[in-house]
Design an enzyme around this catalytic site. Structure first.
Site, PDB file in Angstrom:
ATOM      1  N   LYS A   1       0.839  -1.206   0.000  1.00 44.40           N
ATOM      2  CA  LYS A   1       0.000   0.000   0.000  1.00 44.40           C
ATOM      3  C   LYS A   1       0.876   1.260   0.000  1.00 44.40           C
ATOM      4  CE  LYS A   1      -1.735   1.599   4.076  1.00 44.40           C
ATOM      5  NZ  LYS A   1      -1.427   3.002   4.403  1.00 44.40           N
ATOM      6  N   ASN A   2       1.881   1.265   0.883  1.00 42.96           N
ATOM      7  CA  ASN A   2       2.640   2.503   1.050  1.00 42.96           C
ATOM      8  C   ASN A   2       3.669   2.744  -0.059  1.00 42.96           C
ATOM      9  OD1 ASN A   2       1.074   3.094   3.211  1.00 42.96           O
ATOM     10  ND2 ASN A   2       2.582   2.521   4.771  1.00 42.96           N
TER      11      ASN A   2
ATOM     12  N   ARG B   1      -8.734  -0.337   4.461  1.00 40.04           N
ATOM     13  CA  ARG B   1      -7.809   0.676   3.934  1.00 40.04           C
ATOM     14  C   ARG B   1      -6.458   0.047   3.609  1.00 40.04           C
ATOM     15  NH1 ARG B   1      -7.153   5.932   7.224  1.00 40.04           N
ATOM     16  NH2 ARG B   1      -5.770   6.127   5.450  1.00 40.04           N
TER      17      ARG B   1
ATOM     18  N   ASP C   1       4.325   0.781  12.076  1.00 41.19           N
ATOM     19  CA  ASP C   1       3.120   0.158  11.507  1.00 41.19           C
ATOM     20  C   ASP C   1       2.917  -1.283  11.979  1.00 41.19           C
ATOM     21  OD1 ASP C   1       2.573   2.490  10.238  1.00 41.19           O
ATOM     22  OD2 ASP C   1       3.279   1.856   8.262  1.00 41.19           O
TER      23      ASP C   1
ATOM     24  N   CYS D   1      -4.791  12.755  12.673  1.00 41.84           N
ATOM     25  CA  CYS D   1      -5.657  11.571  12.709  1.00 41.84           C
ATOM     26  C   CYS D   1      -5.428  10.881  14.047  1.00 41.84           C
ATOM     27  CB  CYS D   1      -5.376  10.654  11.531  1.00 41.84           C
ATOM     28  SG  CYS D   1      -3.764   9.900  11.598  1.00 41.84           S
TER      29      CYS D   1
ATOM     30  N   ARG E   1       0.563  14.708  13.149  1.00 40.49           N
ATOM     31  CA  ARG E   1       1.081  14.513  11.784  1.00 40.49           C
ATOM     32  C   ARG E   1       1.220  15.803  10.963  1.00 40.49           C
ATOM     33  NH1 ARG E   1      -1.397   9.100   9.258  1.00 40.49           N
ATOM     34  NH2 ARG E   1       0.649   9.018   8.302  1.00 40.49           N
TER      35      ARG E   1
HETATM   36  N1  EPU Z   1       6.615  14.426  10.647  1.00 39.76           N
HETATM   37  C1  EPU Z   1       6.881  15.741  10.947  1.00 39.76           C
HETATM   38  N2  EPU Z   1       6.788  16.646   9.941  1.00 39.76           N
HETATM   39  C2  EPU Z   1       6.450  16.304   8.667  1.00 39.76           C
HETATM   40  C3  EPU Z   1       6.206  14.957   8.380  1.00 39.76           C
HETATM   41  C4  EPU Z   1       6.299  14.035   9.401  1.00 39.76           C
HETATM   42  O1  EPU Z   1       7.187  16.075  12.094  1.00 39.76           O
HETATM   43  O2  EPU Z   1       6.385  17.194   7.813  1.00 39.76           O
HETATM   44  C5  EPU Z   1       6.697  13.427  11.725  1.00 39.76           C
HETATM   45  C6  EPU Z   1       5.420  12.626  11.907  1.00 39.76           C
HETATM   46  O3  EPU Z   1       4.458  13.313  12.681  1.00 39.76           O
HETATM   47  C7  EPU Z   1       5.933  11.370  12.546  1.00 39.76           C
HETATM   48  C8  EPU Z   1       7.281  11.176  11.861  1.00 39.76           C
HETATM   49  O4  EPU Z   1       7.649  12.464  11.342  1.00 39.76           O
HETATM   50  O5  EPU Z   1       6.148  11.586  13.911  1.00 39.76           O
HETATM   51  C9  EPU Z   1       7.291  10.180  10.737  1.00 39.76           C
HETATM   52  O6  EPU Z   1       6.207  10.429   9.850  1.00 39.76           O
HETATM   53  P1  EPU Z   1       6.297  10.178   8.300  1.00 39.76           P
HETATM   54  O7  EPU Z   1       6.251  11.483   7.589  1.00 39.76           O
HETATM   55  O8  EPU Z   1       7.431   9.261   7.992  1.00 39.76           O
HETATM   56  O9  EPU Z   1       4.907   9.446   8.031  1.00 39.76           O
HETATM   57  P2  EPU Z   1       4.130   9.504   6.669  1.00 39.76           P
HETATM   58  O10 EPU Z   1       5.100   9.578   5.577  1.00 39.76           O
HETATM   59  O11 EPU Z   1       3.049  10.509   6.752  1.00 39.76           O
HETATM   60  C10 EPU Z   1       4.150   6.934   6.202  1.00 39.76           C
HETATM   61  C11 EPU Z   1       3.145   5.834   6.096  1.00 39.76           C
HETATM   62  C12 EPU Z   1       2.567   5.530   7.466  1.00 39.76           C
HETATM   63  C13 EPU Z   1       3.710   5.148   8.401  1.00 39.76           C
HETATM   64  C14 EPU Z   1       4.763   6.260   8.426  1.00 39.76           C
HETATM   65  C15 EPU Z   1       5.979   5.915   9.250  1.00 39.76           C
HETATM   66  C16 EPU Z   1       2.251   6.113   3.875  1.00 39.76           C
HETATM   67  C17 EPU Z   1       1.095   6.421   3.001  1.00 39.76           C
HETATM   68  N3  EPU Z   1       2.085   6.234   5.183  1.00 39.76           N
HETATM   69  O12 EPU Z   1       3.441   8.064   6.677  1.00 39.76           O
HETATM   70  O13 EPU Z   1       1.716   4.408   7.287  1.00 39.76           O
HETATM   71  O14 EPU Z   1       3.224   4.939   9.681  1.00 39.76           O
HETATM   72  O15 EPU Z   1       5.198   6.550   7.102  1.00 39.76           O
HETATM   73  O16 EPU Z   1       6.586   4.773   8.763  1.00 39.76           O
HETATM   74  O17 EPU Z   1       3.295   5.748   3.385  1.00 39.76           O
HETATM   75  C18 EPU Z   1      -0.019   2.930   7.826  1.00 39.76           C
HETATM   76  O18 EPU Z   1       0.222   2.338   6.753  1.00 39.76           O
HETATM   77  O19 EPU Z   1      -0.777   2.473   8.708  1.00 39.76           O
HETATM   78  C19 EPU Z   1       0.604   4.245   8.057  1.00 39.76           C
HETATM   79  C20 EPU Z   1       0.142   5.115   8.947  1.00 39.76           C
END
Ligand code: EPU
Length: 420
Positions: A22-23, A399, A307, A116, A121
């Site tokens: 998915k990711n 999802r 995850d 969320c 986030r």
């Molecule tokens: N963060 C910031 N600033 C930003 C972006 C992120 O502080 O601008 C923080 C977040 O709040 C968090 C950390 O950095 O504390 C890591 O977040 P990340 O940005 O890596 O998460 P994401 O890219 O939004 C993806 C996956 C998530 C998974 C995370 C961490 C997708 C679509 N989503 O989210 O997947 O938990 O990486 O590995 O790729 C799931 O599949 O259940 C899911 C939530």
């Protein structure tokens, strides 16, 4: 709305085939915005989230055709630069259209995704990245509006308070493919999904080095072409099935998963007494006689994935002794504790730690799914518990887990789906 009914204490047997990631699929679908040519993606999981991304692509001007695990993306009209609140607010992954739209159209208006149940986030790193590439960014009425002439390559540090960011790395890497000159991303996310996205972008003609390491170098090109690409298997789905087998003391074969992507989990499973053995192309889970309590801390890849934190906590509630589960990526991702405790677990939260005093017998109960991975944790508990568990609001599971009830039924679990 559907609920999932699980009759617990059954042993799983046989084999399960892992779907596409998915990711990986979400940013790769977004990356098709970088070309007007046709892209054909294989191994795209049929999930609510990939459906949402396809709807978003259609709203932006693409034609999307889905047949089984294949998605064909064509473009016959001009792209729209506005990603609406209605679609972006339902799925945070939609925010990764920001980079490609900006690079392609030099302007973009994307709804802010909002928080969320797993945490606040923020998107500051995404915005820092596009600003560094030369975009002017404003936030108006809940939308990010960004404009530029042509993006310009630069060196930037993309680490944040919680480490690297997967989707910020994806957004900036995609944007930089069409920027003028070279971009160096330091403290980039190293997740296999980033490497997969880079693989797809390279198949389109992008010039990228180092994806999968903390430094990614992108040499901008003037255009990208269409491509055919197969998405990697879903490591989180594979890990969830490993934990389902481990929790029910079952031996199952997991087909199509990539062991190298799962080493942090495998290491902790070994510590708990569970073996994961390569058997031809499958990974065989050999359960522990007595599950040992072990502690984990989540980190960005190659650390233990956030995850799988909820699912591991559910597993640990069956282990005799104390385990400490610490989430350093999403410190608030503990909404599953209350529901697991309703099934007989003994877990308390202390800041970013969940402390489980495990080894009690879990019993079935009506429980509420609150987010994707928390729901998977409830399924694990339901399979291991005595009696009947009813999981409400299973749209969360849809999802991220393709055909979960069917795959579980094929493994011999007593599960069925029913209308609420
Ligand atoms: N963060 C910031 N600033 C930003 C972006 C992120 O502080 O601008 C923080 C977040 O709040 C968090 C950390 O950095 O504390 C890591 O977040 P990340 O940005 O890596 O998460 P994401 O890219 O939004 C993806 C996956 C998530 C998974 C995370 C961490 C997708 C679509 N989503 O989210 O997947 O938990 O990486 O590995 O790729 C799931 O599949 O259940 C899911 C939530």
């Amino acid at each position: 709305m559907d609920k999932l009914i699980i009759e617990g204490k059954s042993t799983l047997k046989g084999q399960v085939k892992i779907s596409g990631s998915k990711n990986s699929a979400l940013p790769i679908l977004a990356a098709t915005l970088l070309t007007e040519e046709t892209c054909i993606l294989a191994n795209v999981p049929r999930l609510r989230d990939t459906d949402t991304m396809c709807k978003l692509l259609i709203s932006l001007g693409k034609d999307v055709e889905r047949v089984k695990d294949k998605v064909v993306i064509r473009q016959n009209k001009k792209l729209n630069y506005i990603a609406d609140y209605d679609l972006v607010s339902t799925m945070r992954g939609s925010f990764c259209v920001l980079g490609p739209l900006l690079a392609k159209l030099n302007k973009v208006k994307v709804s802010m995704p909002g928080g969320c149940v797993i945490g606040i986030r923020p998107v500051d790193l995404h915005l820092k990245g596009i600003k560094a590439l030369g975009a002017k960014v404003a936030i108006e009425n809940g939308y990010v509006i960004a404009k530029c002439k042509r993006l310009k390559g630069t060196s930037l540090y993309l680490g944040g308070v919680f480490g690297s960011s997967v989707l910020a790395t994806a957004n900036i890497m995609m944007a930089a493919t069409l920027a003028e000159g070279e971009t160096i991303i330091e403290s980039a996310a190293c997740e296999p999904e980033i490497k997969d996205l880079a693989g797809f972008l390279k198949s389109m003609g992008a010039k990228i080095k180092g994806a999968g390491s903390p430094q990614i170098i992108i040499k901008g090109v003037s255009s990208l072409k269409g491509s055919k690409y197969k998405i990697i298997p879903d490591r989180i789905e594979a890990g969830t099935f490993m934990l389902m087998a481990a929790a029910t003391k079952s031996s199952i074969a997991i087909n199509g998963a990539c062991l190298e992507h799962l080493m942090a989990l495998v290491d902790k499973l070994n510590e708990a007494g569970v073996s994961i053995v390569k058997e031809g192309r499958s990974l065989r889970v050999k359960p522990a006689r007595h599950i040992k309590a072990v502690s984990i801390t989540t980190h960005p890849y190659p650390g233990f994935p956030t995850d799988l934190q909820a699912q591991f906590l559910s597993f640990m509630s069956l282990a005799k002794g104390i385990s400490i589960i610490t989430d350093k990526v999403y410190p608030d991702r503990f909404i599953h504790i209350a529901e697991l405790n309703r099934m007989g677990a003994n877990i308390r939260r202390e800041g970013i730690n969940a402390i489980s005093e495990g080894g009690r017998v879990l019993f079935g109960a009506p429980v509420m799914a609150s987010d994707l991975r928390a729901s998977a944790a409830l399924v694990i508990a339901g399979l291991a518990a005595e009696g009947k568990t009813e999981i409400h609001r299973i749209y969360h599971l849809e999802r991220g887990y393709e055909d979960l009830d069917r795959k579980l039924a094929l493994l011999g679990a007593k599960v069925c789906r029913a209308k609420e």
